[in-house]
Design a protein around this motif. Sequence first.
Motif, PDB file in Angstrom:
ATOM      1  N   ASP A   8       0.807  -1.223   0.000  1.00 53.85           N
ATOM      2  CA  ASP A   8       0.000   0.000   0.000  1.00 53.85           C
ATOM      3  C   ASP A   8       0.843   1.277   0.000  1.00 53.85           C
ATOM      4  OD1 ASP A   8      -2.319  -1.476   0.019  1.00 53.85           O
ATOM      5  OD2 ASP A   8      -2.489  -1.477   2.201  1.00 53.85           O
ATOM      6  N   ILE A   9       2.165   1.153   0.029  1.00 52.18           N
ATOM      7  CA  ILE A   9       2.980   2.366   0.003  1.00 52.18           C
ATOM      8  C   ILE A   9       3.584   2.549  -1.388  1.00 52.18           C
ATOM      9  CG2 ILE A   9       3.486   2.247   2.471  1.00 52.18           C
ATOM     10  CD1 ILE A   9       6.281   1.267   1.793  1.00 52.18           C
ATOM     11  N   GLY A  10       3.490   3.772  -1.894  1.00 51.20           N
ATOM     12  CA  GLY A  10       3.956   4.067  -3.240  1.00 51.20           C
ATOM     13  C   GLY A  10       5.443   4.353  -3.298  1.00 51.20           C
ATOM     14  N   ALA A  11       5.922   4.653  -4.505  1.00 48.31           N
ATOM     15  CA  ALA A  11       7.345   4.879  -4.740  1.00 48.31           C
ATOM     16  C   ALA A  11       7.930   6.007  -3.881  1.00 48.31           C
ATOM     17  CB  ALA A  11       7.585   5.145  -6.224  1.00 48.31           C
ATOM     18  N   PRO A  12       7.241   7.165  -3.738  1.00 50.20           N
ATOM     19  CA  PRO A  12       7.817   8.233  -2.894  1.00 50.20           C
ATOM     20  C   PRO A  12       8.006   7.797  -1.438  1.00 50.20           C
ATOM     21  CG  PRO A  12       6.080   9.112  -4.287  1.00 50.20           C
ATOM     22  CD  PRO A  12       6.009   7.620  -4.400  1.00 50.20           C
ATOM     23  N   GLU A  13       7.036   7.044  -0.899  1.00 51.00           N
ATOM     24  CA  GLU A  13       7.153   6.583   0.488  1.00 51.00           C
ATOM     25  C   GLU A  13       8.219   5.494   0.618  1.00 51.00           C
ATOM     26  OE1 GLU A  13       2.971   7.073   2.738  1.00 51.00           O
ATOM     27  OE2 GLU A  13       2.889   5.776   0.979  1.00 51.00           O
ATOM     28  N   GLN A  14       8.339   4.660  -0.390  1.00 54.08           N
ATOM     29  CA  GLN A  14       9.391   3.643  -0.378  1.00 54.08           C
ATOM     30  C   GLN A  14      10.770   4.293  -0.359  1.00 54.08           C
ATOM     31  OE1 GLN A  14       8.678   1.188  -3.801  1.00 54.08           O
ATOM     32  NE2 GLN A  14       6.947   0.109  -2.885  1.00 54.08           N
ATOM     33  N   THR A  15      10.920   5.337  -1.160  1.00 54.72           N
ATOM     34  CA  THR A  15      12.183   6.069  -1.196  1.00 54.72           C
ATOM     35  C   THR A  15      12.470   6.726   0.147  1.00 54.72           C
ATOM     36  OG1 THR A  15      11.965   6.495  -3.569  1.00 54.72           O
ATOM     37  CG2 THR A  15      13.433   7.945  -2.332  1.00 54.72           C
ATOM     38  N   GLN A  16      11.431   7.317   0.744  1.00 54.07           N
ATOM     39  CA  GLN A  16      11.608   7.955   2.048  1.00 54.07           C
ATOM     40  C   GLN A  16      11.959   6.929   3.116  1.00 54.07           C
ATOM     41  OE1 GLN A  16      11.651  11.347   2.994  1.00 54.07           O
ATOM     42  NE2 GLN A  16      12.514  10.271   4.757  1.00 54.07           N
ATOM     43  N   LEU A  17      11.351   5.753   3.040  1.00 57.67           N
ATOM     44  CA  LEU A  17      11.635   4.686   4.002  1.00 57.67           C
ATOM     45  C   LEU A  17      13.109   4.295   3.937  1.00 57.67           C
ATOM     46  CD1 LEU A  17      10.148   2.880   6.099  1.00 57.67           C
ATOM     47  CD2 LEU A  17       9.901   1.175   4.278  1.00 57.67           C
ATOM     48  N   TYR A  18      13.642   4.214   2.743  1.00 64.54           N
ATOM     49  CA  TYR A  18      15.062   3.880   2.558  1.00 64.54           C
ATOM     50  C   TYR A  18      15.957   4.941   3.197  1.00 64.54           C
ATOM     51  CZ  TYR A  18      19.570   3.393   0.201  1.00 64.54           C
ATOM     52  OH  TYR A  18      20.912   3.279  -0.066  1.00 64.54           O
ATOM     53  N   HIS A  19      15.706   6.211   2.877  1.00 64.91           N
ATOM     54  CA  HIS A  19      16.540   7.283   3.416  1.00 64.91           C
ATOM     55  C   HIS A  19      16.395   7.390   4.938  1.00 64.91           C
ATOM     56  CE1 HIS A  19      17.992   8.601  -0.418  1.00 64.91           C
ATOM     57  NE2 HIS A  19      16.769   8.806  -0.887  1.00 64.91           N
ATOM     58  N   SER A  20      15.197   7.127   5.450  1.00 64.90           N
ATOM     59  CA  SER A  20      14.984   7.143   6.905  1.00 64.90           C
ATOM     60  C   SER A  20      15.746   6.018   7.576  1.00 64.90           C
ATOM     61  CB  SER A  20      13.487   7.031   7.219  1.00 64.90           C
ATOM     62  OG  SER A  20      12.792   8.181   6.784  1.00 64.90           O
ATOM     63  N   MET A  21      15.775   4.851   6.935  1.00 64.56           N
ATOM     64  CA  MET A  21      16.522   3.714   7.478  1.00 64.56           C
ATOM     65  C   MET A  21      18.002   4.060   7.600  1.00 64.56           C
ATOM     66  SD  MET A  21      16.973  -0.080   5.802  1.00 64.56           S
ATOM     67  CE  MET A  21      17.676   0.664   4.324  1.00 64.56           C
ATOM     68  N   LYS A  22      18.579   4.615   6.544  1.00 72.49           N
ATOM     69  CA  LYS A  22      19.989   5.001   6.570  1.00 72.49           C
ATOM     70  C   LYS A  22      20.248   6.057   7.646  1.00 72.49           C
ATOM     71  CE  LYS A  22      21.780   2.789   2.887  1.00 72.49           C
ATOM     72  NZ  LYS A  22      23.023   1.991   2.844  1.00 72.49           N
ATOM     73  N   HIS A  23      19.373   7.075   7.694  1.00 70.86           N
ATOM     74  CA  HIS A  23      19.566   8.174   8.644  1.00 70.86           C
ATOM     75  C   HIS A  23      19.485   7.698  10.084  1.00 70.86           C
ATOM     76  CE1 HIS A  23      19.198  12.123  10.549  1.00 70.86           C
ATOM     77  NE2 HIS A  23      18.187  11.604  11.236  1.00 70.86           N
ATOM     78  N   VAL A  24      18.450   6.959  10.419  1.00 68.74           N
ATOM     79  CA  VAL A  24      18.231   6.527  11.808  1.00 68.74           C
ATOM     80  C   VAL A  24      19.350   5.613  12.280  1.00 68.74           C
ATOM     81  CG1 VAL A  24      16.742   5.123  13.296  1.00 68.74           C
ATOM     82  CG2 VAL A  24      15.724   6.850  11.788  1.00 68.74           C
ATOM     83  N   LEU A  25      19.737   4.639  11.467  1.00 70.93           N
ATOM     84  CA  LEU A  25      20.774   3.704  11.875  1.00 70.93           C
ATOM     85  C   LEU A  25      22.131   4.398  12.018  1.00 70.93           C
ATOM     86  CD1 LEU A  25      19.842   0.570   9.723  1.00 70.93           C
ATOM     87  CD2 LEU A  25      19.386   0.946  12.150  1.00 70.93           C
ATOM     88  N   GLN A  26      22.449   5.296  11.098  1.00 71.24           N
ATOM     89  CA  GLN A  26      23.715   6.025  11.190  1.00 71.24           C
ATOM     90  C   GLN A  26      23.732   6.954  12.396  1.00 71.24           C
ATOM     91  OE1 GLN A  26      23.781   7.797   7.294  1.00 71.24           O
ATOM     92  NE2 GLN A  26      24.813   6.057   6.344  1.00 71.24           N
ATOM     93  N   ASN A  27      22.610   7.597  12.675  1.00 69.52           N
ATOM     94  CA  ASN A  27      22.526   8.497  13.817  1.00 69.52           C
ATOM     95  C   ASN A  27      22.631   7.719  15.130  1.00 69.52           C
ATOM     96  OD1 ASN A  27      22.176  11.120  14.953  1.00 69.52           O
ATOM     97  ND2 ASN A  27      20.054  10.616  15.425  1.00 69.52           N
ATOM     98  N   ALA A  28      21.974   6.570  15.186  1.00 66.58           N
ATOM     99  CA  ALA A  28      22.047   5.731  16.387  1.00 66.58           C
ATOM    100  C   ALA A  28      23.468   5.239  16.616  1.00 66.58           C
ATOM    101  CB  ALA A  28      21.086   4.550  16.262  1.00 66.58           C
ATOM    102  N   LEU A  29      24.140   4.844  15.547  1.00 63.69           N
ATOM    103  CA  LEU A  29      25.519   4.379  15.660  1.00 63.69           C
ATOM    104  C   LEU A  29      26.438   5.508  16.109  1.00 63.69           C
ATOM    105  CD1 LEU A  29      27.730   2.292  15.291  1.00 63.69           C
ATOM    106  CD2 LEU A  29      27.719   2.787  12.846  1.00 63.69           C
ATOM    107  N   LYS A  30      26.219   6.693  15.569  1.00 61.04           N
ATOM    108  CA  LYS A  30      27.020   7.861  15.950  1.00 61.04           C
ATOM    109  C   LYS A  30      26.950   8.124  17.448  1.00 61.04           C
ATOM    110  CE  LYS A  30      27.071  12.887  15.263  1.00 61.04           C
ATOM    111  NZ  LYS A  30      26.398  14.017  14.557  1.00 61.04           N
TER     112      LYS A  30
END
Length: 269
Positions: A189-211
């Motif tokens: 049910d999630i379209g291409a823009p939300e899929q793209t945002q999910l990817y960037h959010s995954m990278k951001h959150v994990l990198q920030n948590a690791l930092k």
Amino acid sequence: MPELPEMENYRRLLNPKIAGQTITQVEINRDKSINVNPTLFINTVANQQIVTVNRRGKHLLFHLDNGQVLLLHLMLGGWMYFGTEEDKPKRTIQVRLSFGNHHLYFIGLRLGYLHLYNEQDVQKELSFLGPEALEPQFTLQAFLHLLHNRRGKIKTKLLDQEFIAGIGNCYSDEICYHAGIKTQRSLEDIGAPEQTQLYHSMKHVLQNALKHGGYMENPFFQGDNLTGGYNNLCLVYDREGEKCKRCGSKIIKEKISSRKTFFCPNCQK
């Protein structure tokens, strides 16, 4: 349960301390924490040098110079401490690896384990794992290809280690919050823009948590000011009833397939 940022934080802190060092003594206080006879384990591991410590998903791999590998999964409640007998935590120690006067303590391994394998067998043990979320080769296109024709709740899929390795209960919620997507929604049910945002959010959150050293609250060594720094930076996880820092709405806790999930009903659509 420790997830990718916590285990990667451990890996980064461990290598400068034990890589190249020889294991001078091994102590097993709980036989169920290992997978072979304790005598065999001790004879195989003692007097071996740690070549390096790697990570795969939520696992750490301690490579020994005899070609054997110690595979660690901390599971729920497990953690490690590196130090001397004088400053060690007053907790039950399941396994201890000694490096002269300093020791690596494995604590809380009631569900977790430290198993002994050869290189070939350890790769078989981990062969089910999906791609690493923070690897450079895990690009947006690779992520979108992974999502193609997938079904199921977003939360459930992010927790699936065969889908992506290393994400657990905490960061699946934090990723969805950052992306503005409810964890209960279905992938189809999630379209291409939300899929793209999910990817960037995954990278951001994990990198920030690791930092910030992940959310594990126990320090890894005396004077460790990094580990656990992300614990107070979580925006939704384990914050039921508290105000959303973005909009002021109350954070809600629900269950998806028996797993608790936290979200903001206003910010996540």
